[in-house]
Design a protein around this motif. Structure first.
Motif, PDB file in Angstrom:
ATOM      1  N   VAL A 200      34.127  35.730  31.993  1.00 46.99           N
ATOM      2  CA  VAL A 200      34.640  34.991  33.138  1.00 46.99           C
ATOM      3  C   VAL A 200      36.091  34.602  32.870  1.00 46.99           C
ATOM      4  N   LYS A 201      36.947  34.741  33.910  1.00 48.35           N
ATOM      5  CA  LYS A 201      38.362  34.402  33.764  1.00 48.35           C
ATOM      6  C   LYS A 201      38.956  34.129  35.134  1.00 48.35           C
ATOM      7  N   ASP A 202      40.268  33.963  35.201  1.00 47.53           N
ATOM      8  CA  ASP A 202      40.953  33.665  36.443  1.00 47.53           C
ATOM      9  C   ASP A 202      40.711  34.753  37.492  1.00 47.53           C
ATOM     10  N   ALA A 203      40.436  34.341  38.731  1.00 48.86           N
ATOM     11  CA  ALA A 203      40.110  35.286  39.799  1.00 48.86           C
ATOM     12  C   ALA A 203      41.248  36.260  40.074  1.00 48.86           C
ATOM     13  N   ALA A 204      42.503  35.812  39.978  1.00 48.91           N
ATOM     14  CA  ALA A 204      43.632  36.696  40.256  1.00 48.91           C
ATOM     15  C   ALA A 204      43.685  37.849  39.262  1.00 48.91           C
ATOM     16  N   VAL A 205      43.393  37.575  38.003  1.00 44.40           N
ATOM     17  CA  VAL A 205      43.367  38.622  36.978  1.00 44.40           C
ATOM     18  C   VAL A 205      42.252  39.617  37.277  1.00 44.40           C
ATOM     19  N   LEU A 206      41.099  39.103  37.663  1.00 46.98           N
ATOM     20  CA  LEU A 206      39.951  39.960  37.961  1.00 46.98           C
ATOM     21  C   LEU A 206      40.214  40.846  39.179  1.00 46.98           C
ATOM     22  N   GLU A 207      40.707  40.260  40.242  1.00 42.56           N
ATOM     23  CA  GLU A 207      40.882  41.034  41.471  1.00 42.56           C
ATOM     24  C   GLU A 207      41.967  42.102  41.311  1.00 42.56           C
ATOM     25  N   ALA A 208      43.034  41.808  40.576  1.00 41.69           N
ATOM     26  CA  ALA A 208      44.070  42.817  40.343  1.00 41.69           C
ATOM     27  C   ALA A 208      43.517  43.992  39.547  1.00 41.69           C
ATOM     28  N   ALA A 209      42.583  43.723  38.637  1.00 41.38           N
ATOM     29  CA  ALA A 209      42.011  44.787  37.810  1.00 41.38           C
ATOM     30  C   ALA A 209      41.200  45.773  38.637  1.00 41.38           C
ATOM     31  N   TYR A 210      40.693  45.331  39.796  1.00 43.81           N
ATOM     32  CA  TYR A 210      39.842  46.183  40.632  1.00 43.81           C
ATOM     33  C   TYR A 210      40.523  46.580  41.951  1.00 43.81           C
ATOM     34  N   ASP A 211      41.791  46.255  42.080  1.00 51.18           N
ATOM     35  CA  ASP A 211      42.557  46.653  43.268  1.00 51.18           C
ATOM     36  C   ASP A 211      44.002  46.859  42.839  1.00 51.18           C
ATOM     37  N   ASP A 212      44.244  47.917  42.081  1.00 48.08           N
ATOM     38  CA  ASP A 212      45.544  48.153  41.454  1.00 48.08           C
ATOM     39  C   ASP A 212      46.601  48.558  42.475  1.00 48.08           C
ATOM     40  N   ALA A 242      38.650  51.481  54.215  1.00 53.34           N
ATOM     41  CA  ALA A 242      39.593  50.865  53.277  1.00 53.34           C
ATOM     42  C   ALA A 242      38.836  50.296  52.091  1.00 53.34           C
ATOM     43  N   HIS A 243      39.508  50.237  50.968  1.00 53.90           N
ATOM     44  CA  HIS A 243      38.952  49.662  49.740  1.00 53.90           C
ATOM     45  C   HIS A 243      39.172  48.153  49.729  1.00 53.90           C
ATOM     46  N   ARG A 244      38.157  47.415  49.286  1.00 53.16           N
ATOM     47  CA  ARG A 244      38.291  45.963  49.125  1.00 53.16           C
ATOM     48  C   ARG A 244      37.623  45.544  47.820  1.00 53.16           C
ATOM     49  N   ALA A 245      38.286  44.674  47.063  1.00 53.18           N
ATOM     50  CA  ALA A 245      37.711  44.088  45.846  1.00 53.18           C
ATOM     51  C   ALA A 245      37.941  42.581  45.891  1.00 53.18           C
ATOM     52  N   VAL A 246      36.874  41.808  45.696  1.00 56.19           N
ATOM     53  CA  VAL A 246      36.976  40.359  45.776  1.00 56.19           C
ATOM     54  C   VAL A 246      36.084  39.726  44.722  1.00 56.19           C
ATOM     55  N   PHE A 247      36.519  38.593  44.162  1.00 59.15           N
ATOM     56  CA  PHE A 247      35.706  37.879  43.178  1.00 59.15           C
ATOM     57  C   PHE A 247      34.805  36.887  43.901  1.00 59.15           C
ATOM     58  N   ASN A 248      33.502  37.074  43.772  1.00 61.44           N
ATOM     59  CA  ASN A 248      32.508  36.153  44.305  1.00 61.44           C
ATOM     60  C   ASN A 248      32.205  35.134  43.210  1.00 61.44           C
ATOM     61  N   ARG A 249      32.861  33.979  43.311  1.00 64.76           N
ATOM     62  CA  ARG A 249      32.763  33.002  42.220  1.00 64.76           C
ATOM     63  C   ARG A 249      31.350  32.457  42.065  1.00 64.76           C
ATOM     64  N   ALA A 250      30.662  32.249  43.180  1.00 61.93           N
ATOM     65  CA  ALA A 250      29.305  31.685  43.111  1.00 61.93           C
ATOM     66  C   ALA A 250      28.373  32.598  42.337  1.00 61.93           C
ATOM     67  N   ALA A 251      28.543  33.912  42.498  1.00 60.54           N
ATOM     68  CA  ALA A 251      27.693  34.881  41.794  1.00 60.54           C
ATOM     69  C   ALA A 251      28.311  35.345  40.486  1.00 60.54           C
ATOM     70  N   SER A 252      29.547  34.920  40.208  1.00 61.97           N
ATOM     71  CA  SER A 252      30.282  35.324  38.997  1.00 61.97           C
ATOM     72  C   SER A 252      30.401  36.844  38.902  1.00 61.97           C
ATOM     73  N   ARG A 253      30.864  37.450  40.008  1.00 63.75           N
ATOM     74  CA  ARG A 253      30.977  38.903  40.008  1.00 63.75           C
ATOM     75  C   ARG A 253      32.128  39.368  40.907  1.00 63.75           C
ATOM     76  N   ILE A 254      32.759  40.452  40.504  1.00 65.71           N
ATOM     77  CA  ILE A 254      33.647  41.205  41.372  1.00 65.71           C
ATOM     78  C   ILE A 254      32.776  42.086  42.260  1.00 65.71           C
ATOM     79  N   GLU A 255      33.097  42.117  43.550  1.00 73.72           N
ATOM     80  CA  GLU A 255      32.415  43.020  44.472  1.00 73.72           C
ATOM     81  C   GLU A 255      33.411  44.050  44.993  1.00 73.72           C
ATOM     82  N   MET A 256      33.007  45.321  45.012  1.00 73.23           N
ATOM     83  CA  MET A 256      33.793  46.362  45.650  1.00 73.23           C
ATOM     84  C   MET A 256      33.083  46.799  46.923  1.00 73.23           C
TER      85      MET A 256
END
Length: 324
Positions: A200-212, A242-256
């Motif tokens: 688990v880490k900052d959402a901005a870091v996570l979302e950038a990793a899955y939406d380059d 279109a591609h979308r990647a978002v961090f679902n904080r409640a579930a602690s997961r990135i969703e594509m």
């Protein structure tokens, strides 16, 4: 240079998921209120190549961070595995990571890579054999989420598993526990498993990793639709999604997701499916764990913690577990 045959004594390669299974999964996923596609179908030849490109992107920290741990702690990680082991890598893909361990395991009895992409599997196994001509390499082309058999002639070599790359995070927690139990069934009582787990880490870091910024992850996601068109007589136009990647904080997961750009109807093997503008196909989850959270999950599947290694920023972790 003459290279010892790679496949002469390997278990016969299992069949990949065929078009019928692919079609059944697509139809079942599209029948749900939230349309879904199984992430395992990302990895045709094109998808496997795109994923290798993703691992080299500046935003995608997991691969370089895990490689850093394997480089710095490789000797310790190898020492956590039994001497003379048969090492089974689940979802082997590229051999870049296992090479970090092999340099510290001169007495390895065998290396058994398991991957769904047969062409890529064969290519990587052949390259590794050239660099390790004395090592027995027995590749198995199979879906590692389903039961499969190890080569019969591994003898009494102790079993060890390797599951790097945070792939465990692609499964719902209950399914991840089931998968870990299955790994235990394949490897047997007393086995050791080394597994990579994203933290688990900052959402901005996570979302950038899955939406380059270069759009490689978008191409990887959209290739699922191209594969449906090719293999299942689909009528998708990838440009209409279109591609979308978002961090679902409640579930602690990135969703594509793949997002429909307009109201449209597509067909798959003659079956019609309507999409409203903005409606999505959920293609992947990537769960992020705390160290204690993953240990608890592993314990549910019968694995006990041995040790864990992390990078200085605690972005990623590599766990050693023992069965029983």
């Amino acid at each position: 240079m003459t290279i010892k045959p790679v496949f002469a004594d390997a278990t016969p390669l299992a069949h990949l998921p065929d078009d019928r299974a692919f079609l059944e999964d697509v139809l079942a996923g599209f029948a749900k209120p939230q349309k879904t596609l199984p992430a395992k179908y990302f990895y045709d030849a094109v998808g496997s190549d795109l994923f290798e490109q993703i691992t080299r992107l500046p935003e995608y920290y997991p691969t370089r961070t895990e490689l850093g741990i394997l480089d710095m702690r490789g000797a310790e990680i190898a020492a956590a595995l039994p001497c003379g082991a048969a090492l089974v890598e689940f979802g082997s893909g590229s051999t870049v990571k296992v090479r970090r361990l092999l340099r510290h395991m001169p007495d390895l009895a065998a290396y058994v890579p398991v991957d769904v992409s047969e062409t890529f599997l064969r290519s990587e196994a052949a390259a590794l054999q050239g660099d390790h001509p004395a090592l027995r390499i027995a590749p198995i082309a199979a879906d590692f989420t389903q039961p499969f058999a190890l080569p019969h002639d591994l003898g009494d070599a102790p079993r060890a598993g390797f599951f790097p790359g945070s792939t465990i995070g692609n499964f719902e927690p209950a399914e991840a526990a089931r998968l870990l139990r299955q790994f235990g069934d394949v490897l047997g009582e007393g086995a050791t498993l080394v597994v990579g787990v994203d933290l688990v880490k900052d959402a901005a870091v996570l979302e950038a990793a899955y939406d380059d910024a270069a759009g490689v992850t978008a191409a990887f996601n959209l290739n699922l639709l191209t594969r449906i068109d090719r293999d299942l007589s689909g009528t998708f136009a990838a440009a209409a999604f279109a591609h979308r990647a978002v961090f679902n904080r409640a579930a602690s997961r990135i969703e594509m997701h793949l997002v429909s750009r307009a109201d449209q109807t597509v067909t798959v093997a003659g079956h019609a499916f309507a999409f409203a503008e903005g409606e999505t196909i959920h293609t992947e989850n990537s769960y992020k764990y705390t160290l204690d959270g993953f240990r608890a999950l592993a314990a549910e599947a019968g694995w006990s913690p041995v040790t864990v290694w992390t990078d200085p920023e605690r972005l990623f972790s590599v766990h050693a577990l023992r069965l029983g």
